[in-house]
Design a protein around this motif. Sequence first.
Motif, PDB file in Angstrom:
ATOM      1  N   ARG C 214      54.376  52.001  57.433  1.00 60.16           N
ATOM      2  CA  ARG C 214      54.021  50.614  57.726  1.00 60.16           C
ATOM      3  C   ARG C 214      54.060  49.768  56.464  1.00 60.16           C
ATOM      4  O   ARG C 214      54.572  48.652  56.461  1.00 60.16           O
ATOM      5  CB  ARG C 214      52.616  50.539  58.322  1.00 60.16           C
ATOM      6  CG  ARG C 214      52.538  51.012  59.747  1.00 60.16           C
ATOM      7  CD  ARG C 214      51.113  50.885  60.258  1.00 60.16           C
ATOM      8  NE  ARG C 214      50.924  51.554  61.514  1.00 60.16           N
ATOM      9  CZ  ARG C 214      51.281  51.041  62.690  1.00 60.16           C
ATOM     10  NH1 ARG C 214      51.840  49.846  62.737  1.00 60.16           N
ATOM     11  NH2 ARG C 214      51.090  51.713  63.792  1.00 60.16           N
ATOM     12  N   GLU C 217      57.641  48.980  55.549  1.00 63.83           N
ATOM     13  CA  GLU C 217      58.252  47.975  56.425  1.00 63.83           C
ATOM     14  C   GLU C 217      57.637  46.604  56.187  1.00 63.83           C
ATOM     15  O   GLU C 217      58.327  45.589  56.189  1.00 63.83           O
ATOM     16  CB  GLU C 217      58.090  48.378  57.897  1.00 63.83           C
ATOM     17  CG  GLU C 217      58.993  49.533  58.281  1.00 63.83           C
ATOM     18  CD  GLU C 217      58.878  49.906  59.748  1.00 63.83           C
ATOM     19  OE1 GLU C 217      58.387  49.084  60.553  1.00 63.83           O
ATOM     20  OE2 GLU C 217      59.271  51.038  60.088  1.00 63.83           O
ATOM     21  N   LEU C 218      56.327  46.584  55.971  1.00 61.76           N
ATOM     22  CA  LEU C 218      55.650  45.308  55.746  1.00 61.76           C
ATOM     23  C   LEU C 218      56.164  44.652  54.471  1.00 61.76           C
ATOM     24  O   LEU C 218      56.395  43.448  54.429  1.00 61.76           O
ATOM     25  CB  LEU C 218      54.134  45.508  55.669  1.00 61.76           C
ATOM     26  CG  LEU C 218      53.340  44.224  55.504  1.00 61.76           C
ATOM     27  CD1 LEU C 218      53.386  43.385  56.770  1.00 61.76           C
ATOM     28  CD2 LEU C 218      51.892  44.500  55.122  1.00 61.76           C
ATOM     29  N   THR C 220      59.096  44.914  53.118  1.00 64.34           N
ATOM     30  CA  THR C 220      60.408  44.315  53.375  1.00 64.34           C
ATOM     31  C   THR C 220      60.252  43.018  54.174  1.00 64.34           C
ATOM     32  O   THR C 220      60.872  42.008  53.864  1.00 64.34           O
ATOM     33  CB  THR C 220      61.296  45.287  54.176  1.00 64.34           C
ATOM     34  OG1 THR C 220      61.234  46.558  53.555  1.00 64.34           O
ATOM     35  CG2 THR C 220      62.726  44.809  54.233  1.00 64.34           C
ATOM     36  N   ALA C 221      59.401  43.083  55.206  1.00 66.46           N
ATOM     37  CA  ALA C 221      59.218  41.896  56.045  1.00 66.46           C
ATOM     38  C   ALA C 221      58.666  40.738  55.219  1.00 66.46           C
ATOM     39  O   ALA C 221      59.053  39.586  55.406  1.00 66.46           O
ATOM     40  CB  ALA C 221      58.280  42.214  57.208  1.00 66.46           C
TER      41      ALA C 221
END
Lengths: 284, 288, 267
Positions: C214, C217-218, C220-221
């Motif tokens: 998580r 991914e966070l 990158t987001a």
Amino acid sequence: MAVQKAVTISDLHFAYPSQTEAEPLRIFDGLDLAIDEGSFVAVLGHNGCGKSTLAKHLNAILLPEGGSVHVFGMDTKDEDLLLDIRRTVGMVFQNPDNQMVANVVEEDVAFAPENLGVPSGEIRRRVDDALKAVGMYDYRKHAPHLLSGGQKQRVAIAGVIAMQPRCIVLDEPTAMLDPQGREEVMRTVERLNREKGITVVLITHHMTEAIRADRVIVMDRGKILTDGTPKQVFPQVELLKSAGLSVPATTQLIYALNEAGCALPPDALTTEECAQALYAMLKA
Amino acid sequence: MSAIIEVKDLCHTYSAGTPFEHVAVDHISFSVEKGEFLGLIGHTGSGKSTLIQHLNGLLQPTGGDILLGGESIWKDKQTTRAARFRAGLVFQYPEYQLFEETVFKDIAFGPKNMGLSEAEIRERVLRAIGFVGLDEAVLEKSPFDLSGGQKRRVAIAGVIAMEPEIIIFDEPTAGLDPAGCASLLENIRAYQKATQATVLMVSHSMDDVAVLADRLLVLNHGRVEMLGTPNEVFQNATRLTEIGLAVPQITALFLRLQELGIPVDPATYTVSDAMRQLLLLKGGKADA
Amino acid sequence: MLKDITLGQYFPGDTVIHRLDPRTKLLMVIVYIVALFLCKWFVSYGVALAFLATVIILSKIRLKALFKGLKPLLIIILFTAVLNIFYTDGTVLVEFWIFRITREGLINAFFLVLRIMLLVMGTFLMTYTTSPIALTDGLESLLSPLKKLRFPVHELAMMMSIALRFIPTLIEETDKIISAQKARGADFETGNIFRRAKALIPILVPLFVSAFRRADELATAMECRCYHGGKGRTKLKQLRYRRRDVLSLLLGAVLLGGIITLRHFGL
């Protein structure tokens, strides 16, 4: 009239360094692709065909090893343009939980404009507009973890809209959603494309979603296998199957009937088109 | 045939007596025959997940009872614990529960908890890995080095290795690509054929369950909306769309054809069935 | 189940106390705590109590909720009280075996219990009336002078707000993992401490793996949404001191001054 290109990729080369083996994992070996501004493009392919890697090249999360990627005329390798590129090409990912930063919906949508240093009053306007555009304005004070999957994903889209991008790239945005959530997201994306003229690049493996695009690109092993309107692409049943994709049942039916000697239009894609084609055949 | 699962007037209310009180399962009764493949359908929040967690005793009913093989699983502590192994439950995105150093050890976790001998465990792990279509070579690898699809198969093997009489899948194909979906469903079908296990499968994809299941159970707001063979259920295709469920694409097409006045059976859901009917209609026309 | 744990303890409302700037509330709590430690005798404690009572009434937070917050601290409070009763020298009231209860001991213990209770209730009142996100903003703003000393104020505040965002998600995830391992026959309820600790591995490993995924991914987001640190960032909601904040802070100053004066007279 020349339409401006949202994306121009020429001779893209890229490989991931491999952790276990000495050989790096080659993804692209000379990929060329151009996407018109204002279009709605679906990129299809099985897992590992390079579609997510392609997406990450569109807003400089990944940089080309060879060749170039230009978005709205900006070279993604130009570090000075980094923020401009990211604000112009917004990105929505598969797991809505892992792209939300704040524990109030409106604060989350405000995240990007805050980063861009937009003045407070303007942020307020953008947040409200973005939430209205995805139909989540009534939920602006809610905590994201209490929303449904489709609602979360719409908030994530609003978070990107608040940057006022000219292009949105969605990387399998519906993979973790139920049919209702999928439909909510697809309608939102279609509306943004039609009403706001935002270029949409939708990465998916749901054929039923790809049918709704203007243009479908099928990828396999880092190459473009076929590229055209849904009506041109979907009748190529054998080719799609060879790329590990399933064809909508209605298209399969028409294909099978034609194999059995019927003369149905192979590009009847939607249920309605298919029904009309069959009706015409049976009444003839 | 005898009923292996009997769900009797099952109720489950979350946070009873608080402002968050929520009735998830509302007086549900049905039974499943031994060796049957039952498809469970309903939109998010219809009570599917709550229901399946009752079948192996993870959740205790707030009303009603669950009988496995004619015996309440809440009879005593041993029976409740045994229910875990009799009804194997594969959760949604099961790959997120992998934790061991090697694939072998992870698959062996369930059998080990059953107190089986080393030799028996080894045998079961090997059988399980075969059922999910993975090569024995992965057994010594770390589960975290595998691809997403392989991880999912390892997690499923972890439940299969307990060799449960009943196996319950919650959206086993969620997030997989079409090729991955198709091959996993094929593995599940082959597993059921080989072991004669009773299978319950929750799915959002009507197209998938329609071809696999013997019967379908449609839930709506915690109640049983429909229960019957796919053919019986899709007779009520319009009702399905009313409660917000998608019908198989072929069914949708045939519903529309019926509206247009073509005498087709709207309960059709496979391409081959559809073809047969249409060719017959066309042939009939040609003969006339 | 874990889901039922209430977090952040925020009771939304629209009272004067709720509407105060979070920075005001943070500062007031500090002033109030300092004042409590300066209290010496019944009169000053009385003033502090009156102050707290006024705030409670204004905030419309029910006493029950406040006392509930005290519950976990009960043992500590009782323990310190007992120690104080028995180990303070002075006028002996009762004496038996090795124990001696003095008048001073009783009074000390009473003040100590009162002080802890007032302190805990005061701080809880702040968290009950301020949303966690507002508190984070308030802290960031109050600590911002430290930025000059290269103290990572923005990063700290960002970490806090991300933690707040992900706690419910991770709790839900833990619940799911526990259920999944139970379905494979994992047993978390029997055995000695060692066995129970070992039984946690099948929960902790997947939880960590997922938390890292998580986080990745966070990150990158966040990059995709133009995050590039605290430099040049603006805010959707800007904190602004209003008249009620100035008044409150003045009141805080009066409280502190008053208590210091009372202390001076031994009251």
